[in-house]
Scaffold this motif. Sequence first.
Motif, PDB file in Angstrom:
ATOM      1  N   MET A   1     -18.855 -31.512 -23.682  1.00 32.00           N
ATOM      2  CA  MET A   1     -18.263 -30.605 -22.701  1.00 32.00           C
ATOM      3  C   MET A   1     -17.107 -29.829 -23.332  1.00 32.00           C
ATOM      4  O   MET A   1     -16.274 -30.405 -24.019  1.00 32.00           O
ATOM      5  CB  MET A   1     -17.752 -31.394 -21.498  1.00 32.00           C
ATOM      6  N   SER A   2     -17.081 -28.530 -23.086  1.00 29.61           N
ATOM      7  CA  SER A   2     -15.995 -27.703 -23.604  1.00 29.61           C
ATOM      8  C   SER A   2     -14.696 -28.044 -22.882  1.00 29.61           C
ATOM      9  O   SER A   2     -14.696 -28.319 -21.682  1.00 29.61           O
ATOM     10  CB  SER A   2     -16.319 -26.222 -23.423  1.00 29.61           C
ATOM     11  N   VAL A   3     -13.582 -27.993 -23.611  1.00 24.37           N
ATOM     12  CA  VAL A   3     -12.296 -28.298 -22.995  1.00 24.37           C
ATOM     13  C   VAL A   3     -11.793 -27.118 -22.170  1.00 24.37           C
ATOM     14  O   VAL A   3     -11.072 -27.275 -21.192  1.00 24.37           O
ATOM     15  CB  VAL A   3     -11.277 -28.734 -24.062  1.00 24.37           C
ATOM     16  N   ILE A   4     -12.189 -25.892 -22.566  1.00 25.82           N
ATOM     17  CA  ILE A   4     -11.842 -24.694 -21.792  1.00 25.82           C
ATOM     18  C   ILE A   4     -13.049 -23.775 -21.770  1.00 25.82           C
ATOM     19  O   ILE A   4     -13.759 -23.642 -22.771  1.00 25.82           O
ATOM     20  CB  ILE A   4     -10.602 -23.964 -22.385  1.00 25.82           C
ATOM     21  N   GLU A   5     -13.297 -23.168 -20.618  1.00 27.25           N
ATOM     22  CA  GLU A   5     -14.460 -22.294 -20.486  1.00 27.25           C
ATOM     23  C   GLU A   5     -14.151 -21.161 -19.516  1.00 27.25           C
ATOM     24  O   GLU A   5     -13.657 -21.393 -18.408  1.00 27.25           O
ATOM     25  CB  GLU A   5     -15.658 -23.100 -19.993  1.00 27.25           C
ATOM     26  N   LEU A   6     -14.435 -19.944 -19.953  1.00 30.92           N
ATOM     27  CA  LEU A   6     -14.378 -18.768 -19.082  1.00 30.92           C
ATOM     28  C   LEU A   6     -15.808 -18.357 -18.773  1.00 30.92           C
ATOM     29  O   LEU A   6     -16.627 -18.215 -19.690  1.00 30.92           O
ATOM     30  CB  LEU A   6     -13.654 -17.594 -19.760  1.00 30.92           C
ATOM     31  N   LYS A  24     -14.187  -7.575 -19.034  1.00 24.47           N
ATOM     32  CA  LYS A  24     -15.403  -7.141 -18.355  1.00 24.47           C
ATOM     33  C   LYS A  24     -16.503  -8.193 -18.529  1.00 24.47           C
ATOM     34  O   LYS A  24     -17.334  -8.091 -19.423  1.00 24.47           O
ATOM     35  CB  LYS A  24     -15.854  -5.795 -18.911  1.00 24.47           C
ATOM     36  N   GLY A  25     -16.480  -9.215 -17.692  1.00 27.52           N
ATOM     37  CA  GLY A  25     -17.533 -10.217 -17.726  1.00 27.52           C
ATOM     38  C   GLY A  25     -17.503 -11.093 -18.967  1.00 27.52           C
ATOM     39  O   GLY A  25     -18.548 -11.320 -19.606  1.00 27.52           O
ATOM     40  N   VAL A  26     -16.329 -11.612 -19.316  1.00 23.55           N
ATOM     41  CA  VAL A  26     -16.157 -12.397 -20.537  1.00 23.55           C
ATOM     42  C   VAL A  26     -16.626 -13.840 -20.350  1.00 23.55           C
ATOM     43  O   VAL A  26     -16.240 -14.515 -19.393  1.00 23.55           O
ATOM     44  CB  VAL A  26     -14.675 -12.380 -20.980  1.00 23.55           C
ATOM     45  N   ASP A  27     -17.463 -14.295 -21.285  1.00 23.94           N
ATOM     46  CA  ASP A  27     -17.848 -15.702 -21.392  1.00 23.94           C
ATOM     47  C   ASP A  27     -17.241 -16.255 -22.672  1.00 23.94           C
ATOM     48  O   ASP A  27     -17.343 -15.626 -23.738  1.00 23.94           O
ATOM     49  CB  ASP A  27     -19.373 -15.855 -21.452  1.00 23.94           C
ATOM     50  N   PHE A  28     -16.612 -17.433 -22.562  1.00 26.90           N
ATOM     51  CA  PHE A  28     -15.933 -18.023 -23.722  1.00 26.90           C
ATOM     52  C   PHE A  28     -15.825 -19.524 -23.528  1.00 26.90           C
ATOM     53  O   PHE A  28     -15.700 -20.009 -22.402  1.00 26.90           O
ATOM     54  CB  PHE A  28     -14.531 -17.424 -23.867  1.00 26.90           C
ATOM     55  N   HIS A  29     -15.867 -20.255 -24.631  1.00 24.65           N
ATOM     56  CA  HIS A  29     -15.595 -21.689 -24.565  1.00 24.65           C
ATOM     57  C   HIS A  29     -14.966 -22.141 -25.881  1.00 24.65           C
ATOM     58  O   HIS A  29     -15.112 -21.491 -26.916  1.00 24.65           O
ATOM     59  CB  HIS A  29     -16.873 -22.489 -24.297  1.00 24.65           C
ATOM     60  N   ALA A  30     -14.266 -23.260 -25.801  1.00 31.19           N
ATOM     61  CA  ALA A  30     -13.723 -23.905 -26.996  1.00 31.19           C
ATOM     62  C   ALA A  30     -13.850 -25.407 -26.818  1.00 31.19           C
ATOM     63  O   ALA A  30     -13.635 -25.935 -25.722  1.00 31.19           O
ATOM     64  CB  ALA A  30     -12.266 -23.513 -27.225  1.00 31.19           C
ATOM     65  N   ASP A  31     -14.201 -26.089 -27.903  1.00 31.81           N
ATOM     66  CA  ASP A  31     -14.401 -27.533 -27.877  1.00 31.81           C
ATOM     67  C   ASP A  31     -13.281 -28.242 -28.624  1.00 31.81           C
ATOM     68  O   ASP A  31     -12.594 -27.646 -29.464  1.00 31.81           O
ATOM     69  CB  ASP A  31     -15.741 -27.895 -28.533  1.00 31.81           C
ATOM     70  N   ARG A  32     -13.108 -29.501 -28.326  1.00 31.29           N
ATOM     71  CA  ARG A  32     -12.133 -30.312 -29.053  1.00 31.29           C
ATOM     72  C   ARG A  32     -12.487 -30.341 -30.542  1.00 31.29           C
ATOM     73  O   ARG A  32     -13.657 -30.411 -30.911  1.00 31.29           O
ATOM     74  CB  ARG A  32     -12.113 -31.741 -28.507  1.00 31.29           C
ATOM     75  N   VAL A  64     -12.654 -20.126 -14.313  1.00 32.86           N
ATOM     76  CA  VAL A  64     -12.065 -20.796 -15.470  1.00 32.86           C
ATOM     77  C   VAL A  64     -12.201 -22.295 -15.263  1.00 32.86           C
ATOM     78  O   VAL A  64     -11.791 -22.815 -14.211  1.00 32.86           O
ATOM     79  CB  VAL A  64     -10.577 -20.418 -15.645  1.00 32.86           C
ATOM     80  N   HIS A  65     -12.787 -22.983 -16.221  1.00 32.30           N
ATOM     81  CA  HIS A  65     -12.938 -24.437 -16.156  1.00 32.30           C
ATOM     82  C   HIS A  65     -12.103 -25.082 -17.260  1.00 32.30           C
ATOM     83  O   HIS A  65     -12.130 -24.642 -18.413  1.00 32.30           O
ATOM     84  CB  HIS A  65     -14.401 -24.850 -16.322  1.00 32.30           C
ATOM     85  N   LEU A  66     -11.349 -26.090 -16.892  1.00 32.45           N
ATOM     86  CA  LEU A  66     -10.527 -26.856 -17.829  1.00 32.45           C
ATOM     87  C   LEU A  66     -10.989 -28.302 -17.772  1.00 32.45           C
ATOM     88  O   LEU A  66     -10.936 -28.940 -16.701  1.00 32.45           O
ATOM     89  CB  LEU A  66      -9.056 -26.751 -17.428  1.00 32.45           C
ATOM     90  N   ASP A  67     -11.484 -28.816 -18.901  1.00 33.63           N
ATOM     91  CA  ASP A  67     -12.043 -30.176 -18.931  1.00 33.63           C
ATOM     92  C   ASP A  67     -13.081 -30.392 -17.835  1.00 33.63           C
ATOM     93  O   ASP A  67     -13.115 -31.452 -17.179  1.00 33.63           O
ATOM     94  CB  ASP A  67     -10.926 -31.224 -18.804  1.00 33.63           C
ATOM     95  N   GLY A  68     -13.889 -29.369 -17.586  1.00 36.98           N
ATOM     96  CA  GLY A  68     -14.956 -29.480 -16.597  1.00 36.98           C
ATOM     97  C   GLY A  68     -14.535 -29.238 -15.165  1.00 36.98           C
ATOM     98  O   GLY A  68     -15.366 -29.264 -14.255  1.00 36.98           O
ATOM     99  N   ARG A  69     -13.244 -29.009 -14.937  1.00 40.50           N
ATOM    100  CA  ARG A  69     -12.739 -28.779 -13.576  1.00 40.50           C
ATOM    101  C   ARG A  69     -12.529 -27.290 -13.342  1.00 40.50           C
ATOM    102  O   ARG A  69     -11.933 -26.614 -14.180  1.00 40.50           O
ATOM    103  CB  ARG A  69     -11.415 -29.518 -13.367  1.00 40.50           C
ATOM    104  N   ASN A  70     -12.979 -26.799 -12.219  1.00 36.94           N
ATOM    105  CA  ASN A  70     -12.762 -25.402 -11.870  1.00 36.94           C
ATOM    106  C   ASN A  70     -11.307 -25.244 -11.407  1.00 36.94           C
ATOM    107  O   ASN A  70     -10.932 -25.730 -10.344  1.00 36.94           O
ATOM    108  CB  ASN A  70     -13.726 -24.982 -10.760  1.00 36.94           C
TER     109      ASN A  70
END
Length: 221
Positions: A1-6, A24-32, A64-70
Amino acid sequence: MSVIELDDVVKRYESGAQTVTALKGVDFHADRGEMVTIIGPSGSGKSTMLNMIGLLDTPTEGTVHLDGRNVTGFTEDELTEERRTTLGFVFQDFHLLPMLSAVENVELPSVWDTSVDRRDRAIDLLKRVGLGDRLDHTPDELSGGQQQRVAIARSLINGPDILLMDEPTGNLDQDTGRTILEEVTRLKEEENIAVVAVTHDEQMLDYTDRTVRIVDGVIQS
């Protein structure tokens, strides 16, 4: 699971009679354990994107999801608490308080946390970034590279999951910048944190695990 996700994030700003769409419709994620570098020309939306990741701004649309939480609908107090416990920030201009020593600057973000020994944690972090012999020095007694190391140690004092860096080598010469990036790479692995950096510094791309390019508010594939 990504730690941060847009997810499909749009950000609009009202500027007088105009509406400016910065994202404009940005998708992004970063993992530990990974470093992601965001690049793009001036005005491309890099800073807005970093503000979204850092919970300093909220999207007009998207989530925006942080550690899987919206966390999109969180109140300002809830976002402040998430920033305090989950996020660490390193700025181009260091933002150290000139009247405080290195160890006092590092302690500062945890001043309200009575559950840990802040001083021991601050000293340990400064030692880990090579400043064990500079604990009592004020910023004006430190070089630019040493001040940036203090800023990095300060960003880690609360044990964040994500380290956000805004032009972290922008005020440093190339050799000092390389040393800082090597330090961040080591800490990223030791702390198992995600590092997200906005930069114009080409040498940073040698240290990143993934590069994301944004142009006119759109992620380029």
